[in-house]
Write an enzyme that holds these catalytic residues in place. Structure first.
Site, mmCIF file in Angstrom:
data_model
loop_
_atom_site.group_PDB
_atom_site.id
_atom_site.type_symbol
_atom_site.label_atom_id
_atom_site.label_comp_id
_atom_site.label_asym_id
_atom_site.label_seq_id
_atom_site.Cartn_x
_atom_site.Cartn_y
_atom_site.Cartn_z
ATOM 1 C CE LYS A 178 -1.713 2.851 2.829
ATOM 2 N NZ LYS A 178 -1.750 4.082 1.985
ATOM 3 C CD GLU A 218 12.891 4.265 8.342
ATOM 4 O OE1 GLU A 218 12.832 5.267 9.112
ATOM 5 O OE2 GLU A 218 12.833 4.348 7.112
ATOM 6 C CB CYS A 233 13.320 9.098 8.226
ATOM 7 S SG CYS A 233 14.008 7.842 7.138
ATOM 8 C CD GLU A 274 10.797 12.824 11.115
ATOM 9 O OE1 GLU A 274 11.629 12.274 10.383
ATOM 10 O OE2 GLU A 274 9.773 12.251 11.545
#
Length: 496
Positions: free
Chosen positions: A192, A268, A303, A400
């Site tokens: 997906k 992750e 990331c 982040e």
């Protein structure tokens, strides 16, 4: 490299003629979804690229059923591993053959500069399928030494049906990091993609069927996280779920596992990676240039982006000035222009979120050295941004941002640098610049991160694992260790 010499006008012409795949790819066929579909909007100009089939519980159910049949009854997990490897090599060749089209899809759907899409994103995807294709058939099981009247075997067997949910920032790279080892292990997959970047993934599914993968081995279902993603996470026919994305969504997948069949969930997640520059860095100019490249590459939507630059006080102004100069010189523009170094952010919603972080940084007292504002043009463009005078407690240093925003923090000794680097809930990656080998070893071990780069950043290849510590997740992509996520260890004890 073929394709990299295509001009801006030629890319524009290819984009104008592009007709992307828009249907789910399930059981080897393109299937429509629920009536209506959803629009894939390009952050380049806000235009609609395509209306794509929308998937939910029904479509996920069809895809999982196909993957289940292919695993339980089909040839894929029963093939000799080397035969599976040859199929993955054929898929790699088809990706190479369609490299320009796939790069164009990636560039249009998420804003990546076309030069990076072609030379970096597609290189990674092709290389990943080739690497695992070549690895298949080369793994050995174990026969431990036991009593002379017995034989013990330890075998790795495919785990079953894998659900892979991947983000928009590296749509093909991250899909290949999950799909290739899962297929090499003998699993079947339901992929997906993000609703922001489904077009390249749909193309991947069609190419897999063209490469000869049996029906149901690789299925691609489009849809958003709360519907298609949730349905995949809760489905009892899924044995393993592999996800790359935010920590908040990662927690949801753990809940889905607990509420369904306790499927294994590999995550992750995010990062707030520190990049430490010590006064004895072997090349201060290279360290500063790499720091700027690392945080602005892929629009900072990465990331592992080194978004926290930790600099010794004695060199802080020199390094900050160099990074600021690079930020101001960066070529931001149309991602289909080969001269562009930074394209638009992934969309208006994401741009507004990043601008909110910038406003909070200014309000908290950090000093804005460069950027900090959107570029007045059609599309979701932001000027590369640098802050200094950032304090550890500020949002700029803790959260982040996932955009081209660099926060500079100052330290006075190595111990303080390590403490600042580790003062985050994340632990994905870190950088260190020093000419002292003992310092490199000592600090690398002290840093709580899955990857530490010394005197470089974002280097490596498929031989080394990738993944995080703490709230950056678990498990590893890349390398032989990725196979551990998609296999089960079985012990067979034979009494002689």
């Amino acid at each position: 490299m073929p394709g990299t010499d295509i001009s801006h006008d030629e890319w524009l012409g290819l984009a104008a003629a592009l007709v992307p795949a828009t249907r789910h790819h399930i059981d080897g066929e393109d299937l429509p979804g629920a009536p209506g579909g959803f629009a894939v909007v390009s952050p380049r100009d806000g235009g609609t690229l395509a209306e794509v089939a929308d998937g939910g519980e029904a479509e996920i159910g069809l895809a999982v059923a196909a993957a289940r049949r292919a695993f339980d009854e089909g040839p894929w997990p029963r093939m000799a591993p080397a035969e599976r490897g040859r199929a993955l090599l054929r898929l790699a060749e088809l990706i190479e053959r369609h490299r320009e089209r796939l790069a164009l899809l990636v560039s249009l759907e998420m804003g990546k500069p076309i030069s990076d899409a072609y030379a970096i994103e597609l290189r990674a995807a092709i290389g990943t399928f080739r690497w695992y294709g070549e690895l298949a058939g080369k793994q050995a099981d174990e026969a431990p030494q036991v009593a002379p009247d017995a034989l013990a075997l330890v075998t790795r067997e495919p785990a079953g049906v894998v659900g892979a949910v991947v983000p928009w920032n590296f749509p093909l790279t991250l899909a290949s990091w999950k799909v290739a080892p899962a297929l090499a292990a003998g699993c079947t997959v339901v992929l997906k993609p993000s609703e922001l970047s489904p077009l390249s993934a749909l193309e991947l599914g069609r190419l897999a069927t063209e490469a000869g993968l049996p029906p149901g081995v690789l299925n691609v279902v489009c849809g958003d996280g709360p519907t298609a993603g949730r349905a995949l996470g809760l489905h009892p026919g899924v044995d393993v779920l592999a996800f790359t994305g935010s920590a908040a969504v990662g927690r949801e997948f753990l809940r889905y596992s607990a509420d369904s069949n306790l499927k294994r969930v590999w995550l992750e997640l995010g990062g707030k990676s520190p990049n430490i520059i010590l006064p004895d860095a072997p090349d201060l100019a290279a360290a500063a240039a790499t720091a700027a490249w690392g945080v602005f590459f892929n629009q900072g939507e990465m990331c592992t982006a080194p978004s926290r630059l930790l600099v010794h006080r004695s060199i802080a102004e020199e390094v900050t000035a160099a990074v600021t100069e690079r930020a101001r010189a960066l070529v931001v523009g149309d991602p289909l222009d080969p001269a562009t170094e930074m394209g638009p952010l992934a969309g208006e919603r994401h741009l507004e979120r990043v601008l909110g972080h910038i406003e909070a940084g200014v309000a908290a007292g950090a000093r804005l050295r460069a950027g900090g504002e959107r570029i007045p043009a059609t599309g979701s463009f932001l000027r590369p941004t640098v802050f200094d005078r950032v304090e550890p407690g500020m949002r700029l240093a803790r959260e982040e941002i996932f955009g081209p925003v660099l926060s500079v923090l100052v330290f006075d000794d190595v111990e303080e640098a390590v403490a600042l680097a580790n003062a985050t809930e994340y632990g994905l990656a870190a950088g260190l610049w020093t000419a002292d080998l003992r310092t490199a070893h000592r600090v690398s071990r002290a840093l709580r991160a899955g990857t530490v780069w010394v005197n470089c950043y974002e280097e490596g290849d498929l031989t080394v694992p990738f993944g995080g510590m703490k709230q950056s997740g678990n498990g590893r992509d890349k390398s032989v260790h990725a196979l551990e996520k998609y296999t089960e260890l079985k012990t067979t004890w034979i009494q002689l």
